[in-house]
Motif scaffolding. Structure first.
Motif, short mmCIF file in Angstrom:
data_model
loop_
_atom_site.label_atom_id
_atom_site.label_comp_id
_atom_site.label_asym_id
_atom_site.label_seq_id
_atom_site.Cartn_x
_atom_site.Cartn_y
_atom_site.Cartn_z
N ARG A 1 0.85 -1.20 0.00
CA ARG A 1 0.00 0.00 0.00
C ARG A 1 0.88 1.25 0.00
O ARG A 1 1.98 1.23 0.57
CB ARG A 1 -0.89 0.02 1.25
N ALA A 2 0.37 2.32 -0.62
CA ALA A 2 1.12 3.58 -0.66
C ALA A 2 1.53 3.97 0.76
O ALA A 2 0.72 3.88 1.68
CB ALA A 2 0.25 4.67 -1.29
N GLY A 3 2.79 4.35 0.90
CA GLY A 3 3.30 4.72 2.23
C GLY A 3 4.09 3.60 2.89
O GLY A 3 4.89 3.85 3.79
N ASP A 4 3.88 2.34 2.44
CA ASP A 4 4.68 1.23 3.00
C ASP A 4 6.16 1.46 2.70
O ASP A 4 6.52 2.00 1.64
CB ASP A 4 4.28 -0.12 2.37
N GLU A 5 6.99 1.01 3.62
CA GLU A 5 8.44 1.03 3.38
C GLU A 5 8.82 -0.23 2.60
O GLU A 5 8.21 -1.28 2.78
CB GLU A 5 9.21 1.03 4.70
N ILE A 6 9.84 -0.11 1.74
CA ILE A 6 10.34 -1.26 0.97
C ILE A 6 11.70 -1.67 1.54
O ILE A 6 12.59 -0.81 1.69
CB ILE A 6 10.49 -0.91 -0.52
N ARG B 1 5.96 -13.37 7.93
CA ARG B 1 4.60 -13.87 7.79
C ARG B 1 3.65 -13.15 8.75
O ARG B 1 3.94 -13.03 9.93
CB ARG B 1 4.60 -15.38 8.09
N GLY B 2 2.55 -12.64 8.19
CA GLY B 2 1.58 -11.92 9.01
C GLY B 2 1.98 -10.49 9.31
O GLY B 2 1.25 -9.77 10.00
N ARG B 3 3.16 -10.04 8.83
CA ARG B 3 3.64 -8.70 9.16
C ARG B 3 3.98 -7.89 7.92
O ARG B 3 3.65 -6.71 7.83
CB ARG B 3 4.84 -8.81 10.09
N VAL C 1 6.31 -3.15 4.10
CA VAL C 1 5.83 -3.21 5.48
C VAL C 1 5.30 -1.82 5.87
O VAL C 1 5.85 -0.81 5.41
CB VAL C 1 6.97 -3.72 6.41
N ALA C 2 4.24 -1.80 6.66
CA ALA C 2 3.71 -0.51 7.12
C ALA C 2 4.77 0.21 7.94
O ALA C 2 5.50 -0.44 8.70
CB ALA C 2 2.45 -0.74 7.95
N PRO C 3 4.89 1.55 7.79
CA PRO C 3 5.99 2.28 8.44
C PRO C 3 6.06 2.04 9.95
O PRO C 3 7.15 1.89 10.51
CB PRO C 3 5.69 3.75 8.15
N GLN C 4 4.91 1.95 10.61
CA GLN C 4 4.93 1.81 12.09
C GLN C 4 5.43 0.44 12.54
O GLN C 4 5.79 0.25 13.70
CB GLN C 4 3.55 2.14 12.69
#
Ligand code: ADP
Ligand code: MG
Length: 331
Positions: free
Chosen positions: A156-161, A209-211, A276-279
């Motif tokens: 999703r937009a905003g996720d870190e790569i 997994r799951g994260r 992964v989501a930034p948080q």
């Protein structure tokens, strides 16, 4: 199928000598090699993940590659796909096409295959043996708790790569193997080992997994493989060239642009690229480090659907080649 006659050893001797009774014992293998099919039981609540990869001599490895390395790599590339799904490896089947049954070659191939199989508790439960140009197909099977597999479509937009390990080493290793590049002996050995004996990132897949919101293994080059994630997810991304993780061997070679080209477009590294989501990113990175896997942030997912890699001055890195494609019309 009737034996295609794999040379001096017949098909059955060959299977008995090199592939029977060598796997780790697993309670979930009801019946392994020796019947018309294998019988296995999938644990309750788990989904079975299936993946298959073929290695063709002269296409996926130089024809003179050591047999042990081919045996290792044939399983490793499949375990890498299981890792990218977040799966725990369990079983494998092996289709072996050989120009002739050479005992020394087979012993070395089996040693390379089984060393990796034992390190991941994978049982070889069946296969097929035929005569023809050297081609190895492995199908690997693993488990994920139902509904929890890592997929390509969740970025999703905003996720870190992020990417595990280092990029471009196998590509440099191929150039060394082909005699196009010469490096100091220690560096040459490092990058050739990355090419011939890749390490599947199984432990990292389980941490993710799951994260992670999406994951893929880097087999065809970062830009191509990250591109698959972005296409599946309906997003784009900006990758920062200066953040690309490079090994000491690659860091000391050629110009920054040539290093980036390899890191962005060369295949065969078998690292995991994930979003992964930034948080969550920092904790995930720490949990990966705790299982011995370095992970580096290389960019961010964007809502616009292009994929760019930017140099420190903000201009895009012009790519000299796309990722590897078998039926590409490039000439
Ligand atoms: P069939 O003729 O019934 O297809 P095969 O003669 O091909 O059976 O194989 C006999 C047994 O050996 C089967 O259990 C098969 O899964 C196994 N096998 C054949 N080749 C391999 C191989 N390269 N690695 C592991 N198991 C193999
Ligand atoms: Mg058969």
């Amino acid at each position: 199928m009737p034996s295609a006659g794999a040379g001096r050893l017949n098909e059955f001797d060959l299977i008995a000598r090199y592939f029977t009774g060598k796997s780790p014992t697993r309670a979930d293998v009801v019946l392994g090699i020796g019947d018309d099919g294998a019988l296995v039981s999938v644990p309750a609540g788990m989904e079975l993940v299936l993946t298959m990869d073929t290695l063709v001599a002269g296409v996926h490895f130089p024809a003179h590659t050591a047999a042990a390395a081919i045996g290792h790599k044939a399983l490793a590339v499949n375990l890498s796909d299981l890792a990218a799904m977040g799966a725990t490896p369990a079983w494998a089947t092996l289709a072996l096409t050989l120009p002739q049954a050479n005992s020394g070659w087979l012993a070395d191939f089996a040693a390379g295959f089984y060393a990796l199989a034992h390190s991941h508790g994978v049982a070889l439960i069946g296969g097929d043996t035929t005569r023809g140009p050297l081609t190895i197909t492995v199908q690997a099977h693993g488990f994920v708790p139902a509904g929890s597999a890592l997929r390509r479509n969740g970025a999703r937009a905003g996720d870190e790569i992020y990417v595990t390990g280092t990029l471009g080493d196998a590509g440099l290793g191929l150039r060394v193997a082909l005699g196009e590049v010469s490096l100091a002996p220690a560096d040459a050995q490092c990058v050739r080992a990355r090419l011939e004996c890749p390490t599947p990132r199984v432990a990292a897949g389980l941490v993710l997994r799951g994260r992670a919101t999406a994951a893929i293994d880097v087999s065809d080059g970062l830009m191509a493989d990250l591109g698959h994630v972005l296409t599946a997810s309906g997003c784009g991304a900006v990758v920062e060239a200066a953040c690309l993780p490079l090994s000491p061997a690659l860091s000391g070679w050629a110009t920054a642009n040539e290093r980036w080209q390899l890191a962005l477009t060369a295949g065969d590294d078998y690292e995991l690229c994930f979003t992964v989501a930034p948080q969550q990113a920092q904790q995930v990175q720490m949990d990966l480090a705790a299982v011995g896997v370095p992970a580096t942030r290389i960019g961010q997912v964007t809502a616009q659907t292009q994929l760019h890699c930017l140099q420190p001055d903000g201009t895009p890195v012009a790519l000299s080649q796309a990722g590897y494609q078998h039926f590409s019309s490039r000439v």
